[in-house]
Design a protein around this motif. Structure first.
Motif, PDB file in Angstrom:
ATOM      1  N   GLU A   1      -2.507   3.027  -6.108  1.00 22.88           N
ATOM      2  CA  GLU A   1      -2.951   1.892  -5.365  1.00 22.88           C
ATOM      3  C   GLU A   1      -3.490   0.894  -6.380  1.00 22.88           C
ATOM      4  OE1 GLU A   1      -2.097   1.285  -2.136  1.00 22.88           O
ATOM      5  OE2 GLU A   1      -1.649   3.558  -2.186  1.00 22.88           O
TER       6      GLU A   1
ATOM      7  N   ALA B   1      -6.551   5.735   5.966  1.00 21.87           N
ATOM      8  CA  ALA B   1      -7.227   5.919   7.381  1.00 21.87           C
ATOM      9  C   ALA B   1      -6.695   6.826   8.200  1.00 21.87           C
ATOM     10  CB  ALA B   1      -6.948   4.614   8.103  1.00 21.87           C
ATOM     11  N   THR B   2      -5.400   7.358   8.032  1.00 23.42           N
ATOM     12  CA  THR B   2      -4.785   8.706   8.549  1.00 23.42           C
ATOM     13  C   THR B   2      -5.354  10.108   8.061  1.00 23.42           C
ATOM     14  OG1 THR B   2      -2.898   8.907   6.834  1.00 23.42           O
ATOM     15  CG2 THR B   2      -2.564   7.462   8.786  1.00 23.42           C
TER      16      THR B   2
ATOM     17  N   GLU C   1      -3.618   9.183  -5.947  1.00 26.15           N
ATOM     18  CA  GLU C   1      -3.350   8.270  -4.962  1.00 26.15           C
ATOM     19  C   GLU C   1      -3.837   6.864  -5.268  1.00 26.15           C
ATOM     20  OE1 GLU C   1      -2.503  11.264  -1.177  1.00 26.15           O
ATOM     21  OE2 GLU C   1      -4.573  10.583  -1.625  1.00 26.15           O
TER      22      GLU C   1
ATOM     23  N   GLN D   1       0.750  -1.364  -0.116  1.00 25.98           N
ATOM     24  CA  GLN D   1      -0.001  -0.005  -0.003  1.00 25.98           C
ATOM     25  C   GLN D   1       0.923   1.011   0.098  1.00 25.98           C
ATOM     26  OE1 GLN D   1      -2.689   0.291   3.353  1.00 25.98           O
ATOM     27  NE2 GLN D   1      -3.745   2.054   2.378  1.00 25.98           N
ATOM     28  N   SER D   2       0.388   2.325  -0.877  1.00 25.87           N
ATOM     29  CA  SER D   2       1.471   3.503  -0.977  1.00 25.87           C
ATOM     30  C   SER D   2       0.742   4.524   0.007  1.00 25.87           C
ATOM     31  CB  SER D   2       1.318   3.878  -2.360  1.00 25.87           C
ATOM     32  OG  SER D   2       2.053   2.879  -3.396  1.00 25.87           O
ATOM     33  N   THR D   3      -0.535   4.518  -0.036  1.00 29.49           N
ATOM     34  CA  THR D   3      -1.119   5.810   0.692  1.00 29.49           C
ATOM     35  C   THR D   3      -2.049   5.135   1.864  1.00 29.49           C
ATOM     36  OG1 THR D   3      -1.364   7.031  -1.329  1.00 29.49           O
ATOM     37  CG2 THR D   3      -2.874   7.519   0.542  1.00 29.49           C
ATOM     38  N   ASN D   4      -2.070   5.669   3.035  1.00 24.10           N
ATOM     39  CA  ASN D   4      -2.699   5.309   4.197  1.00 24.10           C
ATOM     40  C   ASN D   4      -3.835   6.157   4.205  1.00 24.10           C
ATOM     41  OD1 ASN D   4      -3.694   4.418   6.371  1.00 24.10           O
ATOM     42  ND2 ASN D   4      -1.701   4.600   7.790  1.00 24.10           N
TER      43      ASN D   4
END
Length: 232
Positions: free
Chosen positions: A33, A11-12, A29, A6-9
């Motif tokens: 993914e 949830a943050t 983004e 995964q490149s982008t989180n």
């Protein structure tokens, strides 16, 4: 094969305050993914009828396993060796007409010793004292004429026969002390029988010789092979 990373989180982003530009989910983004997921899927094998490349590895099942799980080369090699060991138990004879290599190397099991050098094998025969014990040896490749005697008798006979003799011109008495050739009693024939006697003739009798005796003269038709006996 590669796993998905995964490149982008995303949830943050939920914890970021409103108005924070990082809270916005960008199309780039999401696209990144999707690319990561596509690459990971493309390098994975299908569950149904997969085609592998390279050198795939798998757990090796224990000997004797009989299921639908994958059989590794190690499992197959062990199974084949075990089967050959059953076919060639201790005491068996291995024959090869191509190479003389020790079967321990060729088959991958057992202890073997060279067997029957310069000999042919004969089936066990309990009713014949020459062949009633395993690994009993005998015979000779040299031909030998058995000692024997020839007897010949020659007989020469000279049967009784007659000799005739005739004599003439004997002196005969004519009287008054006078003698003359011829006359009465002339040409007297004398016949007598001779006795049986040895002729002195020698007769030689020859017995012909048959067969032969010599080194390597008693070999059956043969072909050479390598023979090994398993001892352990």
């Amino acid at each position: 094969m590669s796993n998905y990373t995964q490149s982008t989180n995303f949830a943050t982003k939920d914890s970021l305050p409103s108005g924070d530009p990082l809270k916005i989910v960008k199309g780039t983004e999401i696209n990144t993914e999707f690319v990561n997921i596509a690459v990971a899927i493309a390098t994975k094998a299908d569950l149904a009828s997969p085609t592998f490349t390279g050198t795939p590895a798998a757990p090796t099942a224990s000997s004797g396993t009989n299921t639908t799980q994958l059989a590794t080369t190690a499992f197959v090699t062990a199974a084949v060796t075990a089967s050959l060991a059953v076919l060639y138990p201790v005491g068996s004879i291995y024959i090869n007409a191509g190479v003389s290599t020790n079967p321990a190397t060729l088959l991958g099991f057992g202890t073997w010793t060279a067997f029957g050098a310069g000999r042919v094998m004969v089936g066990l025969n309990a009713s014949d004292a020459l062949f009633d014990t395993l690994e009993e040896t005998g015979g000779s490749k040299d031909a030998i004429v058995v000692s024997h005697t020839h007897t010949a008798t020659s007989t020469v006979t000279d049967p009784q026969h007659n000799h005739g003799a005739s004599a003439g011109n004997f002196l005969t008495e004519t009287g008054s002390g006078s003698y003359a050739y011829g006359g009465a009693g002339a040409n007297i024939s004398v016949v007598s029988n001779t006795a049986n006697a040895s002729t002195g003739v020698t007769v030689a009798t020859t017995n012909s010789t048959e067969g032969s005796s010599g080194t390597n003269a008693n070999l059956q038709p043969y072909i050479t092979v390598a023979m090994w006996k398993r001892t352990a």
